[in-house]
Motif scaffolding. Structure first.
Motif, PDB file in Angstrom:
ATOM      1  N   SER A  91     -72.832 -22.559  12.804  1.00  0.00           N
ATOM      2  CA  SER A  91     -71.422 -22.833  12.508  1.00  0.00           C
ATOM      3  C   SER A  91     -71.074 -22.648  11.033  1.00  0.00           C
ATOM      4  CB  SER A  91     -71.024 -24.225  12.988  1.00  0.00           C
ATOM      5  OG  SER A  91     -71.830 -25.223  12.423  1.00  0.00           O
ATOM      6  N   LEU A  95     -68.216 -20.073   9.966  1.00  0.00           N
ATOM      7  CA  LEU A  95     -67.058 -20.531   9.201  1.00  0.00           C
ATOM      8  C   LEU A  95     -66.910 -19.759   7.897  1.00  0.00           C
ATOM      9  CD1 LEU A  95     -67.383 -24.343   9.890  1.00  0.00           C
ATOM     10  CD2 LEU A  95     -65.504 -22.858  10.614  1.00  0.00           C
ATOM     11  N   ALA A  99     -63.394 -18.583   8.741  1.00  0.00           N
ATOM     12  CA  ALA A  99     -62.415 -19.592   8.315  1.00  0.00           C
ATOM     13  C   ALA A  99     -61.327 -19.034   7.412  1.00  0.00           C
ATOM     14  CB  ALA A  99     -63.122 -20.771   7.642  1.00  0.00           C
ATOM     15  N   ASP A 104     -56.469 -22.490  12.003  1.00  0.00           N
ATOM     16  CA  ASP A 104     -56.956 -23.753  12.532  1.00  0.00           C
ATOM     17  C   ASP A 104     -58.293 -23.508  13.219  1.00  0.00           C
ATOM     18  OD1 ASP A 104     -56.171 -26.685  13.325  1.00  0.00           O
ATOM     19  OD2 ASP A 104     -56.929 -25.760  15.167  1.00  0.00           O
ATOM     20  N   VAL A 105     -59.273 -24.417  13.013  1.00  0.00           N
ATOM     21  CA  VAL A 105     -60.621 -24.189  13.541  1.00  0.00           C
ATOM     22  C   VAL A 105     -61.151 -25.444  14.221  1.00  0.00           C
ATOM     23  CG1 VAL A 105     -62.971 -23.434  13.026  1.00  0.00           C
ATOM     24  CG2 VAL A 105     -61.062 -22.579  11.638  1.00  0.00           C
ATOM     25  N   TYR A 167     -66.852 -28.411   5.331  1.00  0.00           N
ATOM     26  CA  TYR A 167     -65.569 -28.037   5.923  1.00  0.00           C
ATOM     27  C   TYR A 167     -64.888 -29.278   6.506  1.00  0.00           C
ATOM     28  CZ  TYR A 167     -67.119 -23.216   5.434  1.00  0.00           C
ATOM     29  OH  TYR A 167     -67.553 -22.009   4.923  1.00  0.00           O
ATOM     30  N   VAL A 170     -62.108 -28.942   9.207  1.00  0.00           N
ATOM     31  CA  VAL A 170     -62.471 -28.414  10.526  1.00  0.00           C
ATOM     32  C   VAL A 170     -62.891 -29.572  11.422  1.00  0.00           C
ATOM     33  CG1 VAL A 170     -64.135 -26.971  11.784  1.00  0.00           C
ATOM     34  CG2 VAL A 170     -63.147 -26.170   9.619  1.00  0.00           C
ATOM     35  N   ARG A 171     -62.468 -29.557  12.696  1.00  0.00           N
ATOM     36  CA  ARG A 171     -62.857 -30.572  13.659  1.00  0.00           C
ATOM     37  C   ARG A 171     -64.144 -30.155  14.359  1.00  0.00           C
ATOM     38  NH1 ARG A 171     -58.057 -29.011  14.055  1.00  0.00           N
ATOM     39  NH2 ARG A 171     -58.314 -27.947  16.054  1.00  0.00           N
ATOM     40  N   ASN A 225     -64.636 -36.151  10.533  1.00  0.00           N
ATOM     41  CA  ASN A 225     -64.163 -34.987  11.292  1.00  0.00           C
ATOM     42  C   ASN A 225     -65.059 -34.678  12.483  1.00  0.00           C
ATOM     43  OD1 ASN A 225     -66.216 -34.211   9.500  1.00  0.00           O
ATOM     44  ND2 ASN A 225     -65.439 -32.124   9.258  1.00  0.00           N
TER      45      ASN A 225
END
Length: 273
Positions: A91, A95, A99, A104-105, A167, A170-171, A225
């Motif tokens: 990830s 990203l 990103a 939106d991510v 990040y 980011v969720r 997050n």
């Protein structure tokens, strides 16, 4: 090759599907290396050497995506089963690549936390996998992570945690069953055959759930997050199956009145208003 029916997250004709309007890049998988390996390994009854190239396969798909999508309103990085481990590994790199072109991510690992048992043996167990698949790779690890990986001191969960820290906008999320039979049997088999650990091979469902809960708690306590959805079930993976639409905290079939359902929880995670 068996064509998968369009169910779960892939049923784009279902108006309730939070990914119904998305384009998909699907990275197929059969190498057992968490999409991250770069090794030659003995395979099959004849133990012939097979080239395991999960890293190259994933990287080539990601590079293709950069050419195909110059801008994105929403991006979901997801993986189910072993793909969930791939999400933990990849990830940060994904990203870095995507990103800047995404408004939106959301990142979700579905049904593989990476529980290792017993807890006092997690470093040798994880290092065994990293060395077997030649996963100490600068292609997706930072310089510091690469150094720790080569020393046998790197956990995938810590790699993911560092990504969450980098990040914060980011969720990140997971979806899992509390008694996931596949995760349990994989860990027991791995410890028995690769690590020759009697304690690992005898891990109970309760010991799995306790260890998984503590692993998730570590992420919760350190990162605001991070989110998770847990189901009282032994089912394995939610996003590729129709019970993505029915699961509640009480089980996959639903109808028990428990809220939020997975389908109620997902849209807010995938793309909150």
């Amino acid at each position: 090759v068996n064509e998968e029916p369009p169910i779960g997250a892939f049923n784009v004709s279902n108006p309730a599907n939070p990914w119904k309007d998305y384009s998909f890049i699907i990275i197929n998988y059969c190498s057992g290396d968490m999409h991250s390996g770069n090794a030659d390994r003995p395979w099959g009854s004849g133990y012939s050497q097979v080239k395991i190239r999960g890293y190259e396969n994933a990287n080539s798909a990601l590079q293709w995506g950069l050419d195909a999508f110059s801008s994105l309103s929403k991006l979901t990085i997801s993986g189910s089963s072993a793909g969930s481990l791939g999400v933990q590994v990849w990830s940060r790199k994904v990203l870095e690549m995507y990103a800047p072109r995404s408004e939106d991510v959301f990142v979700i690992g579905d049904s593989f936390i990476g529980v290792l048992y017993p807890p006092d043996a997690i470093y040798p167990s994880e290092s065994y996998l990293e060395q077997a698949w030649n996963m100490c790779n600068a292609g997706f690890l930072t310089t510091e992570q690469l150094e720790e990986c080569n020393k046998g001191n790197l956990l995938l969960q810590d790699v993911w945690l560092e990504t969450m820290e980098k990040y914060p906008h980011v969720r990140f999320a997971t979806s899992n069953s509390k008694a996931d039979a596949t995760q349990i049997n994989f860990e027991k088999g791995f410890e028995a055959t690769a690590r020759h650990s009697i304690a690992g091979a005898m891990m109970t469902t309760g010991e799995f759930y306790k260890t998984a809960s503590l692993d998730l708690k570590k992420l919760f306590e350190k990162q605001s997050n991070f989110h998770t959805y847990l189901v009282q079930s032994d089912a394995h993976t939610y996003l590729p199956y129709s019970y993505m639409y029915t699961a509640t905290p009480g089980g996959t079939a639903g109808g028990d009145g428990l809220r939020p359902t997975l389908l109620e929880w997902l849209p807010g995670a995938v793309g909150p208003p």
